[in-house]
Each structure stands twice: as structure tokens, then as C-alpha cells.
Design a protein around this motif. Structure first.
Motif, PDB file in Angstrom:
ATOM      1  N   ASN A 207     -44.223  25.829  11.980  1.00 62.96           N
ATOM      2  CA  ASN A 207     -43.709  26.477  13.186  1.00 62.96           C
ATOM      3  C   ASN A 207     -44.053  25.620  14.413  1.00 62.96           C
ATOM      4  O   ASN A 207     -44.792  26.037  15.298  1.00 62.96           O
ATOM      5  CB  ASN A 207     -44.305  27.884  13.347  1.00 62.96           C
ATOM      6  CG  ASN A 207     -43.649  28.902  12.431  1.00 62.96           C
ATOM      7  OD1 ASN A 207     -42.517  29.312  12.646  1.00 62.96           O
ATOM      8  ND2 ASN A 207     -44.368  29.294  11.390  1.00 62.96           N
ATOM      9  N   LYS A 208     -43.533  24.404  14.445  1.00 67.94           N
ATOM     10  CA  LYS A 208     -43.860  23.485  15.531  1.00 67.94           C
ATOM     11  C   LYS A 208     -43.468  24.035  16.896  1.00 67.94           C
ATOM     12  O   LYS A 208     -44.192  23.883  17.878  1.00 67.94           O
ATOM     13  CB  LYS A 208     -43.168  22.141  15.302  1.00 67.94           C
ATOM     14  CG  LYS A 208     -43.746  21.340  14.142  1.00 67.94           C
ATOM     15  CD  LYS A 208     -43.067  19.976  14.042  1.00 67.94           C
ATOM     16  CE  LYS A 208     -43.662  19.166  12.894  1.00 67.94           C
ATOM     17  NZ  LYS A 208     -43.010  17.842  12.761  1.00 67.94           N
ATOM     18  N   GLU A 209     -42.303  24.695  16.946  1.00 68.66           N
ATOM     19  CA  GLU A 209     -41.835  25.207  18.232  1.00 68.66           C
ATOM     20  C   GLU A 209     -42.749  26.312  18.749  1.00 68.66           C
ATOM     21  O   GLU A 209     -43.052  26.369  19.942  1.00 68.66           O
ATOM     22  CB  GLU A 209     -40.394  25.732  18.099  1.00 68.66           C
ATOM     23  CG  GLU A 209     -39.781  26.244  19.395  1.00 68.66           C
ATOM     24  CD  GLU A 209     -39.614  25.146  20.456  1.00 68.66           C
ATOM     25  OE1 GLU A 209     -39.378  25.506  21.620  1.00 68.66           O
ATOM     26  OE2 GLU A 209     -39.734  23.954  20.119  1.00 68.66           O
ATOM     27  N   ILE A 210     -43.205  27.180  17.866  1.00 73.68           N
ATOM     28  CA  ILE A 210     -44.115  28.258  18.284  1.00 73.68           C
ATOM     29  C   ILE A 210     -45.441  27.669  18.741  1.00 73.68           C
ATOM     30  O   ILE A 210     -46.010  28.099  19.745  1.00 73.68           O
ATOM     31  CB  ILE A 210     -44.346  29.246  17.128  1.00 73.68           C
ATOM     32  CG1 ILE A 210     -43.020  29.796  16.633  1.00 73.68           C
ATOM     33  CG2 ILE A 210     -45.237  30.400  17.574  1.00 73.68           C
ATOM     34  CD1 ILE A 210     -43.157  30.679  15.418  1.00 73.68           C
ATOM     35  N   LYS A 211     -45.934  26.671  18.016  1.00 73.18           N
ATOM     36  CA  LYS A 211     -47.188  26.027  18.417  1.00 73.18           C
ATOM     37  C   LYS A 211     -47.068  25.433  19.813  1.00 73.18           C
ATOM     38  O   LYS A 211     -47.984  25.536  20.638  1.00 73.18           O
ATOM     39  CB  LYS A 211     -47.554  24.931  17.413  1.00 73.18           C
ATOM     40  CG  LYS A 211     -47.940  25.445  16.033  1.00 73.18           C
ATOM     41  CD  LYS A 211     -48.198  24.286  15.075  1.00 73.18           C
ATOM     42  CE  LYS A 211     -48.478  24.792  13.665  1.00 73.18           C
ATOM     43  NZ  LYS A 211     -48.669  23.690  12.707  1.00 73.18           N
ATOM     44  N   ARG A 212     -45.929  24.804  20.079  1.00 80.72           N
ATOM     45  CA  ARG A 212     -45.727  24.206  21.405  1.00 80.72           C
ATOM     46  C   ARG A 212     -45.740  25.276  22.489  1.00 80.72           C
ATOM     47  O   ARG A 212     -46.353  25.101  23.540  1.00 80.72           O
ATOM     48  CB  ARG A 212     -44.392  23.460  21.433  1.00 80.72           C
ATOM     49  CG  ARG A 212     -44.140  22.692  22.742  1.00 80.72           C
ATOM     50  CD  ARG A 212     -42.732  22.142  22.772  1.00 80.72           C
ATOM     51  NE  ARG A 212     -41.742  23.201  22.838  1.00 80.72           N
ATOM     52  CZ  ARG A 212     -41.436  23.846  23.967  1.00 80.72           C
ATOM     53  NH1 ARG A 212     -42.036  23.548  25.108  1.00 80.72           N
ATOM     54  NH2 ARG A 212     -40.522  24.802  23.951  1.00 80.72           N
ATOM     55  N   LYS A 213     -45.098  26.413  22.204  1.00 83.51           N
ATOM     56  CA  LYS A 213     -45.030  27.466  23.209  1.00 83.51           C
ATOM     57  C   LYS A 213     -46.392  28.128  23.442  1.00 83.51           C
ATOM     58  O   LYS A 213     -46.705  28.516  24.560  1.00 83.51           O
ATOM     59  CB  LYS A 213     -44.002  28.512  22.772  1.00 83.51           C
ATOM     60  CG  LYS A 213     -42.565  27.988  22.835  1.00 83.51           C
ATOM     61  CD  LYS A 213     -41.580  28.990  22.285  1.00 83.51           C
ATOM     62  CE  LYS A 213     -40.149  28.454  22.376  1.00 83.51           C
ATOM     63  NZ  LYS A 213     -39.152  29.389  21.805  1.00 83.51           N
TER      64      LYS A 213
ATOM     65  N   ALA B  78     -56.335  29.794  20.688  1.00 84.85           N
ATOM     66  CA  ALA B  78     -56.834  29.028  19.536  1.00 84.85           C
ATOM     67  C   ALA B  78     -56.749  29.851  18.252  1.00 84.85           C
ATOM     68  O   ALA B  78     -56.458  29.310  17.182  1.00 84.85           O
ATOM     69  CB  ALA B  78     -58.273  28.586  19.790  1.00 84.85           C
ATOM     70  N   SER B  79     -56.998  31.164  18.353  1.00 82.82           N
ATOM     71  CA  SER B  79     -56.938  32.004  17.154  1.00 82.82           C
ATOM     72  C   SER B  79     -55.528  32.038  16.590  1.00 82.82           C
ATOM     73  O   SER B  79     -55.333  32.008  15.363  1.00 82.82           O
ATOM     74  CB  SER B  79     -57.418  33.425  17.474  1.00 82.82           C
ATOM     75  OG  SER B  79     -56.507  34.096  18.322  1.00 82.82           O
ATOM     76  N   TYR B  80     -54.527  32.084  17.462  1.00 79.78           N
ATOM     77  CA  TYR B  80     -53.139  32.093  16.993  1.00 79.78           C
ATOM     78  C   TYR B  80     -52.716  30.727  16.483  1.00 79.78           C
ATOM     79  O   TYR B  80     -51.922  30.621  15.543  1.00 79.78           O
ATOM     80  CB  TYR B  80     -52.210  32.580  18.103  1.00 79.78           C
ATOM     81  CG  TYR B  80     -52.402  34.049  18.422  1.00 79.78           C
ATOM     82  CD1 TYR B  80     -52.430  34.991  17.406  1.00 79.78           C
ATOM     83  CD2 TYR B  80     -52.566  34.488  19.729  1.00 79.78           C
ATOM     84  CE1 TYR B  80     -52.621  36.330  17.680  1.00 79.78           C
ATOM     85  CE2 TYR B  80     -52.755  35.832  20.004  1.00 79.78           C
ATOM     86  CZ  TYR B  80     -52.784  36.747  18.979  1.00 79.78           C
ATOM     87  OH  TYR B  80     -52.979  38.078  19.257  1.00 79.78           O
ATOM     88  N   MET B  81     -53.252  29.667  17.078  1.00 73.94           N
ATOM     89  CA  MET B  81     -52.973  28.331  16.558  1.00 73.94           C
ATOM     90  C   MET B  81     -53.527  28.191  15.145  1.00 73.94           C
ATOM     91  O   MET B  81     -52.949  27.516  14.291  1.00 73.94           O
ATOM     92  CB  MET B  81     -53.583  27.272  17.478  1.00 73.94           C
ATOM     93  CG  MET B  81     -52.927  27.185  18.851  1.00 73.94           C
ATOM     94  SD  MET B  81     -51.197  26.638  18.787  1.00 73.94           S
ATOM     95  CE  MET B  81     -51.439  24.879  18.565  1.00 73.94           C
TER      96      MET B  81
ATOM     97  N   PRO C  14     -37.776  27.761  -0.041  1.00 73.08           N
ATOM     98  CA  PRO C  14     -37.904  26.489  -0.759  1.00 73.08           C
ATOM     99  C   PRO C  14     -38.499  25.377   0.110  1.00 73.08           C
ATOM    100  O   PRO C  14     -37.965  25.048   1.163  1.00 73.08           O
ATOM    101  CB  PRO C  14     -36.455  26.171  -1.162  1.00 73.08           C
ATOM    102  CG  PRO C  14     -35.825  27.514  -1.317  1.00 73.08           C
ATOM    103  CD  PRO C  14     -36.441  28.354  -0.223  1.00 73.08           C
ATOM    104  N   ASN C  15     -39.670  24.909  -0.303  1.00 75.21           N
ATOM    105  CA  ASN C  15     -40.344  23.768   0.322  1.00 75.21           C
ATOM    106  C   ASN C  15     -40.949  24.048   1.692  1.00 75.21           C
ATOM    107  O   ASN C  15     -41.408  23.126   2.363  1.00 75.21           O
ATOM    108  CB  ASN C  15     -39.396  22.563   0.429  1.00 75.21           C
ATOM    109  CG  ASN C  15     -40.171  21.254   0.438  1.00 75.21           C
ATOM    110  OD1 ASN C  15     -41.193  21.124  -0.244  1.00 75.21           O
ATOM    111  ND2 ASN C  15     -39.699  20.289   1.203  1.00 75.21           N
ATOM    112  N   VAL C  16     -41.001  25.314   2.121  1.00 77.17           N
ATOM    113  CA  VAL C  16     -41.565  25.596   3.439  1.00 77.17           C
ATOM    114  C   VAL C  16     -42.047  27.038   3.527  1.00 77.17           C
ATOM    115  O   VAL C  16     -41.475  27.937   2.892  1.00 77.17           O
ATOM    116  CB  VAL C  16     -40.520  25.321   4.556  1.00 77.17           C
ATOM    117  CG1 VAL C  16     -39.364  26.309   4.465  1.00 77.17           C
ATOM    118  CG2 VAL C  16     -41.158  25.358   5.927  1.00 77.17           C
ATOM    119  N   ALA C  17     -43.118  27.261   4.298  1.00 76.73           N
ATOM    120  CA  ALA C  17     -43.588  28.606   4.622  1.00 76.73           C
ATOM    121  C   ALA C  17     -43.519  28.763   6.130  1.00 76.73           C
ATOM    122  O   ALA C  17     -43.960  27.886   6.882  1.00 76.73           O
ATOM    123  CB  ALA C  17     -45.018  28.812   4.133  1.00 76.73           C
ATOM    124  N   VAL C  18     -42.942  29.867   6.578  1.00 71.75           N
ATOM    125  CA  VAL C  18     -42.814  30.121   8.016  1.00 71.75           C
ATOM    126  C   VAL C  18     -43.448  31.476   8.341  1.00 71.75           C
ATOM    127  O   VAL C  18     -43.700  32.298   7.450  1.00 71.75           O
ATOM    128  CB  VAL C  18     -41.334  30.115   8.456  1.00 71.75           C
ATOM    129  CG1 VAL C  18     -40.707  28.756   8.215  1.00 71.75           C
ATOM    130  CG2 VAL C  18     -40.543  31.203   7.747  1.00 71.75           C
TER     131      VAL C  18
END
Length: 300
Positions: free
Chosen positions: A280-286, A269-272, A230-234
Motif C-alpha cells: 500500500n505505497k500510496e497509503i504509506k505516502r499519505k 508510526a503505529s499505522y505505518m 494473487p501475488n499481493v496482500a493489500v
């Protein structure tokens, strides 16, 4: 090859077989360069003839489609059907068992002949079909570009059945995976019995018994690498782990001098890019600070 085609003496060469793991084990059959050139030429002509007859919500191996658009379209449908996440919604998720290995050549060829009448073209297509088989008269090689189109031609029969016979409003397919959403769980159960019957009688296919699920939206709908809640895709957990595993391998190659810093940044960059389509803010940061990978793998 040109002379062979003109003289009608063309014969496909044997395939080179090997395995890939991305993530599951797949048996690939690769054609020689000469045959791949012909496959591309055939694909470029046939694609536009058949693609205009495919349903909108078929997303595999089509121009301007793909996993990201499939996920977004499913997200919007779930939001609409649940009235902005307030009404319970169910999803039927299915996978066809050994799809490419189970495609029947006679059925496929009969579907092709509905749109293609040129005899020489049909002879070529018949040769390509007969150049491979997991069992007599059955199966397509995963390595051929023509196989991607043939798969969509084959399953378009199923797509049309879903939309025009069963009149399913929310049906989404990517390759041999498909999702149906409905507010009524019993409706999905009824669809399932009709689906099994149609696949068996018309396409000689069956659903994978371990990959048929009816889930509530709040449990998460897993499709094309993303899980919609609900309201998000992860991002799917397996996909997260695979990203970090590949990044760790890429970092090792960078330190060993096997790839350049530029190559490593391109991989990041491809994974970003994958993560642009979900939260997935935490994954992007890592990923951004990939020098810390030794502290974050495996992902938990």
C-alpha cells in the motif's frame, strides 16, 4: 483479596458495562481492579498449560502469533496451493455467530477439567465463569483477560476436529473467524456441512449466516484485516478508511493542543507498522505526509 483467597471467601465484584466502537459496536464488561489482578494471575499460570495443546494455526491471543503472522501464513499457503498463483484455489471463510455470548459454561468447564485437577483452582475458575452470563450458564465477558484464553480452550475442540477428524490441510483461525483453502470447491462445501453439525452438537455454536463465503483466490481472500490476491496482500478497504478517520481525529487533537507532536508521530508510526505487512505505497505516502489529510479523507 489475598486473605479472601486464603480463607476461601473470595467473591467476584459486579462488572462495569460500557460500549466501544472499533469499528463495530461491542459491549464490554470490565472487572474491578482487584478481580483483574486475580484474572492476570490465573491467566499467567493456565496459559502455558493449555497453549502447548493448541494447533499451530490458531493466532488469536497467543504469544508470537497475531494478525500479521496469520496473514503471512495464509499468503504462503495460497501461493503454494495455487502453484505460484497459476492454479485456481478456493477459500471458505466463516464467522461464528455471537461467539463470546454463546460459550456454554458447562462445556467450557468440562474442557478445563481435562487439564486442571486442583480443586481450589477449579473453584476459582467456576466463580469467574458464574460471575457473568448473557443468558443462564452462557457467555463470557469481553473485558476479561481470562476470556481470551477460555475462548481458545473452547474452540480448540473445533480446531482438533478440523485437523484430525476432517484432516483439513489448510485451516487458519483467529478468534471466531476461520479460513479453509482447497483447490476443490466441492470439498469446501462438504466441510461446511460437517462444520455446522460439529459446532451445534459439541459446542452449541452456529455460524453467522451472513458471514459464510466460498470465494476464488482472484476475488480476494479477506482475513485478519488484509485481503490476499494473487501475488499481493493489500489492506482491507474498511481498515483503510478507519485509519484515515483516526488520523484525522488525531490531527485535530494535535492542532487543539490536546496531544503533543510526539504523540501524533507515534500514532502515525503505529499505522505505518500495520502497512509493513502489505502492499500500500500510496497509503504509506499519505500517512507520512499526514498534514494533507484534509485532502484525502475519506479514502476512495
Amino acid at each position: 483479596m489475598y486473605q479472601d483467597l486464603i480463607n476461601k471467601t473470595y467473591k467476584p465484584d459486579p462488572y462495569q458495562a460500557f460500549y466501544v466502537y472499533d469499528p463495530k459496536k461491542r459491549h464490554i464488561h470490565k472487572a474491578v481492579v482487584r478481580d483483574r489482578v486475580l484474572h492476570q494471575a490465573i491467566f499467567r499460570i493456565l496459559y502455558h498449560i493449555f497453549d502447548k495443546h493448541f494447533i499451530f494455526d490458531s493466532y488469536s491471543s497467543r504469544l508470537n502469533k497475531g494478525t500479521h503472522k496469520a496473514s503471512k501464513r495464509l499468503f504462503r499457503a495460497l501461493r503454494k496451493e495455487s502453484k505460484n498463483w497459476h492454479t485456481p484455489v478456493f477459500a471458505l471463510k466463516c464467522d461464528i455467530r455471537k461467539f463470546f455470548d454463546s460459550i456454554n459454561h458447562d462445556i467450557l468447564f468440562s474442557l478445563i477439567k481435562k487439564k486442571i485437577t486442583d480443586s481450589e483452582t477449579l473453584i476459582l475458575l467456576d466463580q469467574i465463569l458464574k460471575s457473568f452470563g448473557k443468558s443462564p450458564n452462557t457467555g463470557l465477558p469481553l473485558g476479561n483477560v481470562t476470556s481470551q484464553l477460555f475462548a481458545n480452550i473452547y474452540l480448540n475442540e473445533f480446531d482438533q476436529f478440523m485437523k484430525h477428524k476432517l484432516k483439513v490441510r489448510y485451516y487458519f483461525r483467529y478468534a471466531d473467524d476461520f479460513v479453509i483453502i482447497d483447490r476443490n470447491k466441492e470439498s469446501l462445501e462438504n466441510y461446511l456441512s460437517n462444520i455446522k453439525l460439529f459446532l451445534a452438537e459439541n459446542l452449541k455454536l452456529e455460524l453467522h449466516p451472513g458471514k459464510v463465503f466460498i470465494r476464488k483466490l482472484r476475488q480476494g481472500i479477506d482475513f485478519v484485516g488484509y485481503v490476499i490476491l494473487p501475488n499481493v496482500a493489500v489492506l482491507r478497504t474498511k481498515t483503510k478508511n478507519r485509519i484515515f478517520k483516526k488520523l484525522k481525529n488525531a490531527k485535530s487533537k494535535l492542532l487543539e493542543g490536546k496531544i503533543s507532536q510526539e504523540n501524533f508521530e507515534q500514532i502515525k508510526a503505529s499505522y505505518m507498522g500495520v502497512l509493513k505487512h502489505c502492499k500500500n505505497k500510496e497509503i504509506k505516502r499519505k500517512i507520512k505526509f499526514a498534514y494533507l489529510l484534509e485532502n484525502i479523507y475519506p479514502y476512495t
